[in-house]
Design an enzyme around this catalytic site. Structure first.
Site, mmCIF file in Angstrom:
data_model
loop_
_atom_site.group_PDB
_atom_site.id
_atom_site.type_symbol
_atom_site.label_atom_id
_atom_site.label_comp_id
_atom_site.label_asym_id
_atom_site.label_seq_id
_atom_site.Cartn_x
_atom_site.Cartn_y
_atom_site.Cartn_z
ATOM 1 N N ARG A 131 0.839 -1.198 0.000
ATOM 2 C CA ARG A 131 0.000 0.000 0.000
ATOM 3 C C ARG A 131 0.874 1.248 0.000
ATOM 4 O O ARG A 131 1.687 1.444 0.915
ATOM 5 C CB ARG A 131 -0.922 0.004 1.215
ATOM 6 C CG ARG A 131 -1.994 1.088 1.188
ATOM 7 C CD ARG A 131 -2.979 0.879 2.322
ATOM 8 N NE ARG A 131 -4.054 1.867 2.280
ATOM 9 C CZ ARG A 131 -4.453 2.596 3.322
ATOM 10 N NH1 ARG A 131 -3.870 2.432 4.496
ATOM 11 N NH2 ARG A 131 -5.446 3.453 3.216
ATOM 12 N N PHE A 147 1.630 10.735 1.547
ATOM 13 C CA PHE A 147 1.167 10.300 2.867
ATOM 14 C C PHE A 147 2.101 9.262 3.487
ATOM 15 O O PHE A 147 2.810 9.546 4.451
ATOM 16 C CB PHE A 147 -0.251 9.757 2.767
ATOM 17 C CG PHE A 147 -0.827 9.297 4.086
ATOM 18 C CD1 PHE A 147 -0.481 9.913 5.282
ATOM 19 C CD2 PHE A 147 -1.723 8.248 4.131
ATOM 20 C CE1 PHE A 147 -1.002 9.489 6.495
ATOM 21 C CE2 PHE A 147 -2.260 7.809 5.344
ATOM 22 C CZ PHE A 147 -1.895 8.432 6.521
ATOM 23 N N GLN A 168 3.460 1.452 3.079
ATOM 24 C CA GLN A 168 3.118 0.440 4.074
ATOM 25 C C GLN A 168 3.558 -0.938 3.606
ATOM 26 O O GLN A 168 3.460 -1.286 2.429
ATOM 27 C CB GLN A 168 1.606 0.440 4.310
ATOM 28 C CG GLN A 168 1.136 -0.504 5.420
ATOM 29 C CD GLN A 168 -0.349 -0.351 5.714
ATOM 30 O OE1 GLN A 168 -0.947 0.663 5.356
ATOM 31 N NE2 GLN A 168 -0.945 -1.335 6.354
ATOM 32 N N ASN A 219 -2.530 -0.739 12.119
ATOM 33 C CA ASN A 219 -3.469 -1.550 12.901
ATOM 34 C C ASN A 219 -4.890 -1.357 12.377
ATOM 35 O O ASN A 219 -5.121 -0.611 11.430
ATOM 36 C CB ASN A 219 -3.364 -1.205 14.398
ATOM 37 C CG ASN A 219 -3.654 0.261 14.684
ATOM 38 O OD1 ASN A 219 -4.578 0.847 14.119
ATOM 39 N ND2 ASN A 219 -2.870 0.856 15.574
ATOM 40 N N PHE A 230 4.389 1.082 8.703
ATOM 41 C CA PHE A 230 4.432 2.059 7.618
ATOM 42 C C PHE A 230 5.421 3.157 7.944
ATOM 43 O O PHE A 230 5.826 3.354 9.102
ATOM 44 C CB PHE A 230 3.035 2.649 7.361
ATOM 45 C CG PHE A 230 2.466 3.450 8.506
ATOM 46 C CD1 PHE A 230 2.619 4.825 8.564
ATOM 47 C CD2 PHE A 230 1.778 2.815 9.536
ATOM 48 C CE1 PHE A 230 2.091 5.559 9.617
ATOM 49 C CE2 PHE A 230 1.247 3.536 10.592
ATOM 50 C CZ PHE A 230 1.401 4.915 10.637
ATOM 51 N N LEU A 257 -2.836 10.827 13.377
ATOM 52 C CA LEU A 257 -2.377 9.465 13.671
ATOM 53 C C LEU A 257 -1.892 9.299 15.114
ATOM 54 O O LEU A 257 -1.719 8.166 15.576
ATOM 55 C CB LEU A 257 -1.244 9.067 12.721
ATOM 56 C CG LEU A 257 -1.564 9.075 11.222
ATOM 57 C CD1 LEU A 257 -0.332 8.671 10.425
ATOM 58 C CD2 LEU A 257 -2.728 8.149 10.917
ATOM 59 N N HIS A 306 -1.592 5.120 16.405
ATOM 60 C CA HIS A 306 -0.578 4.227 15.855
ATOM 61 C C HIS A 306 0.727 4.437 16.623
ATOM 62 O O HIS A 306 1.142 5.577 16.857
ATOM 63 C CB HIS A 306 -0.367 4.495 14.365
ATOM 64 C CG HIS A 306 -1.599 4.256 13.537
ATOM 65 N ND1 HIS A 306 -1.897 3.051 12.978
ATOM 66 C CD2 HIS A 306 -2.629 5.096 13.203
ATOM 67 C CE1 HIS A 306 -3.039 3.133 12.313
ATOM 68 N NE2 HIS A 306 -3.502 4.371 12.444
#
Length: 791
Positions: free
Chosen positions: A680, A685, A688, A727, A738, A748, A752
């Site tokens: 991903r 951004f 991952q 997660n 990531f 975030l 995370h």
């Protein structure tokens, strides 16, 4: 805004004077035979002991006359060390004022008394920034350090004291400073380069390469006087139009050899005396002109001289002039067609390390394409070539593996296989090859990089350091296998030093200290409280075994106090190799249990904590002493994410997020992440990965299932290149993680777990981020993790 988620809700030149020649003769006990010297060179596969600087060690030099070792590091520190005899133990004081006991006893009980090899003498905060170069005069009486802070310092080696300083100021620094104090110093925009050498018959002049503050080095060489200590150079030599990459002085022929990034190798006169002995100066250029018309087109300008002291007459100086057969021993007339000094220029490579034989008859050049050239000095001709390119080793490892498979298929005994010490495991070789690839992108092997590159790389301004033995017969060459000892006349490698330790350390070379240590009898008597015991014994049992152990040895072992001191890539330690192998001795003592704890304790106890320990030292030594739990020993502080497009270096936070770091490190060591793709990627951004299924639905923790979040107030998503756990909600961490590429992502935070940051390889992250993806944000062309190294 999208969030990272899981889809299932988750030198030394010696000689030139009778005193220095006598010193060398005494130091190696008059063993001038090459066979005896080969026998004297330490053969150990493991280093015996190491001592620390607070920053990366960048230079090591040795004075045979005083038996002193001088080292420099990237933080501007210069340290003096004294060699000690093998059977003497005592204490020394480190730079913190603490006593550092030279009697070494391992945590397993192995007595290494008397095997400190060197002891700390004195430390100087010589420069406010890194030491560019550290150079020893060939007579061993003086050493000089050149700093990036525009300061040169001279030291008396015997007294280990500073004797003088030259300070060059730029225009901003000169404001308010009396002109009479500093005169005209180096021109603005220039600073000291990375290479220096003493010149002249009396070694009172120091030649320093120059570099630019804007990152573009020049090719000028400034010559300063250690007598007048004037910041105004005695001479400015402008033979090179490109940055200087290597620079040495042949004291036997009073000739300097300098190399630049275009591959040009220049000879020039380093004598301070006029050539008035029957030589017609008008005919010197005509008969010994080694610059042809074609070569003159390369913008060679004459040497200029500056009179820094009105009472000093520099008219007699010949420094920087063309070498002559009468004064400098050259035999060629035209450099272009009668020598091989332009070979590297034609091959578009350049010298990264240079060594001159103590006899002055030869010099050795290591080029950026990993080839070693041995030159005959008088003729300038290449007489030997050695190929150190990685494809040679690749083929060699493949050959070893095929031979090993063939031996297994023919059911040869395991003893025969294990006794072959000339092979290397393919996995081990893969790690070494990765380090070599990393080195190739630094100034260790590429001196053509801009000068400001040194400020941004972990290895600072480290460089390969090839050396000759005192007879000029052997070349000590740092390689991927260890330090090779090559008998250049027959082209054979007689031994490989530090073969086993080379699996974890990339040695860069250093200095060879042959013979027994010079002993200060008064100091030794004071240490032994006036004991009548002999102070030193040159050929006694240096393995510190008791009499019963010595009698049980079937084959007498050659003993010598000779040591090899070497630095290693990106390491802050000096590694000392001797004729004593502590690991091999531990195996002999523990034949009943030749594994794990005993040998591990031996390996760890070699590293003396003479400086405040860094994170790596704390982890290793506390683990050996039982100071931390087994769980803590699984934690790493750094990691290298090796991907199919390049390496990403990570700093981890094991103290703040121990469970998360343990999960990551254990998975990495177990190969869980090997060949896992980046599934991903969202431009602007994050990127991952960590799912072995490759679709965002897989992966679990090392404990099975999921584990809890570890939120820390000071670890936020407040900067790009933050390493965090993916997660599917609170306390659902598994294996996926990531790396952010956005400047900040406060949404975030507290969702995370942040457990690391990217320290190098940001460009690799950006390349992955910029890759083309499909409708599910999955890269069209797969990008995968090859492996993860935990440090």
């Amino acid at each position: 805004m999208n969030e990272p988620r899981t889809k299932r809700a988750r030198h030394q030149g010696i000689g030139g004077t009778n005193n220095s020649a006598k010193c060398l003769s005494n130091n190696i006990n008059n063993k001038t035979s090459s066979l005896l010297v080969e026998r004297d060179i330490p053969p150990s596969s493991h280093y015996q002991v190491s001592y620390a600087h607070r920053s990366v060690v960048t230079q090591v030099v040795h004075s045979p006359k005083h038996d002193m070792v001088v080292t420099a590091s990237g933080d501007g520190i210069v340290k003096f060390w004294k060699r000690t005899p093998s059977n003497i133990s005592g204490t020394s004081t480190n730079n913190n004022g603490d006593n550092a006991n030279s009697t070494l006893t391992t945590t397993s009980g192995l007595n290494m008394s008397g095997w400190g090899c060197i002891e700390f003498v004195k430390s100087y905060v010589a420069h406010t920034s890194r030491v560019n170069s550290l150079v020893m005069a060939y007579d061993g009486d003086m050493v000089a350090s050149v700093g990036s802070d525009r300061v040169i310092k001279f030291y008396d080696v015997g007294a280990f004291d500073v004797t003088g300083m030259i300070r060059n100021l730029n225009s901003s620094q000169k404001q308010g400073v009396s002109h009479t104090n500093y005169g005209d110093s180096i021109e603005d925009g220039l600073s000291f380069g990375l290479h220096a050498t003493f010149l002249g018959e009396d070694q009172t002049l120091l030649a320093v390469s120059m570099g630019g503050d804007d990152g573009n080095q020049g090719g000028k060489i400034h010559v300063f006087s250690s007598v007048t200590l004037s910041p105004r150079p005695v001479a400015i030599i402008s033979l090179h139009a490109a940055p200087i990459t290597a620079f040495k002085y042949n004291h036997k022929h009073h000739c300097a050899i300098s190399c630049d990034s275009k591959g040009l190798i220049e000879y020039w006169d380093g004598s301070t005396l006029r050539s008035d002995s029957g030589v017609d100066s008008n005919n010197i250029n005509a008969n010994n002109n080694h610059y042809d018309d074609e070569y003159d087109a390369m913008e060679h300008t004459p040497t200029t001289y500056a009179n820094s002291d009105p009472d000093t007459n520099y008219d007699n100086l010949r420094i920087g002039g063309q070498p002559t057969s009468a004064k400098n021993g050259i035999t060629y007339k035209s450099k272009l067609d009668q020598t091989d000094l332009l070979t590297l220029f034609k091959k578009r490579t350049h010298v990264v390390s240079l060594a001159i034989s103590p006899t002055g008859a030869h010099f050795c050049a290591y080029s950026s394409d990993r080839k070693v050239y041995l030159y005959d000095f008088p003729t300038g001709k290449i007489i030997k070539r050695f190929d150190e390119r990685m494809n040679i080793y690749d083929a060699l490892v493949q050959k070893w593996q095929k031979t090993k498979q063939k031996e297994k298929s023919t059911e040869r005994s395991a003893l025969a296989l294990s006794s072959s010490n000339s092979t290397i495991d393919s996995i081990d070789y893969g790690k070494r090859a990765a380090t070599e690839r990393e080195m190739a992108e630094t100034t260790v092997l590429d001196k053509s990089l801009p000068s400001d590159t040194y400020q941004h790389q972990e290895c600072m301004n480290q460089s390969l350091q090839i050396t000759f033995d005192p007879t000029g017969t052997y070349i000590l060459l740092p390689t991927v296998l260890g330090i090779k000892v090559i008998h250049w006349k027959n082209g054979k490698c007689s031994k490989i030093i530090a073969r086993e330790d080379a699996s974890g350390l990339r040695f860069l070379g250093g200095c060879l200290c042959l013979g027994n240590a010079n002993v200060d009898k008064q100091m030794m008597l004071a240490r032994t409280n006036g004991s009548n015991a002999p102070i030193s014994s040159s050929s006694t049992a240096t393995n510190n075994l008791n009499k019963d152990q010595q009698q049980n040895q079937q084959t007498p072992q050659y003993t010598s106090e000779s040591i090899l001191i070497t630095m290693a890539y990106k390491k802050r330690r000096l590694y000392i190799l001797t004729h004593f192998d502590p690991v091999a001795q531990a195996e002999l003592e523990d034949e009943a249990d030749p594994t794990t704890q005993h040998q591990n304790n031996i390996l760890l106890s070699r590293d003396v904590l003479n400086e405040p320990p860094d994170a790596e030292d704390m982890l290793l030594h506390n683990g050996a002493d039982g100071g931390v739990s087994n769980q803590d020993t699984k934690l790493g502080t750094q990691a290298i994410l090796r991907t199919s497009v390049g390496d990403i270096h990570l700093r981890l936070f094991p103290e703040e997020t121990p469970r998360t770091v343990e999960n990551f490190c254990t998975h990495a060591r177990n190969g869980y992440y090997d060949n896992v793709i980046f599934h991903r990627v969202i431009k602007g951004f994050m990127i991952q990965t960590g799912d072995p299924l490759g679709d965002g639905t897989g992966g679990e923790s090392i404990w099975g299932g999921e584990f809890e979040d570890e939120f820390v107030r000071d670890l936020r998503h407040d900067r790009p290149f933050t390493l965090s756990m993916a997660n599917a909600g609170p306390d659902t961490n598994g294996s996926q993680f990531f790396i952010t590429t956005v400047n900040s992502a406060p949404w975030l935070d507290n969702k995370h777990t942040v457990f690391g940051r990217v320290t190098r390889g940001m460009d690799i992250c950006s390349d992955i981020e910029a890759t083309k993806v499909d409708d599910t944000d999955k890269p069209v062309d797969e990008i995968s993790i090859l492996s993860i190294d935990i440090l």
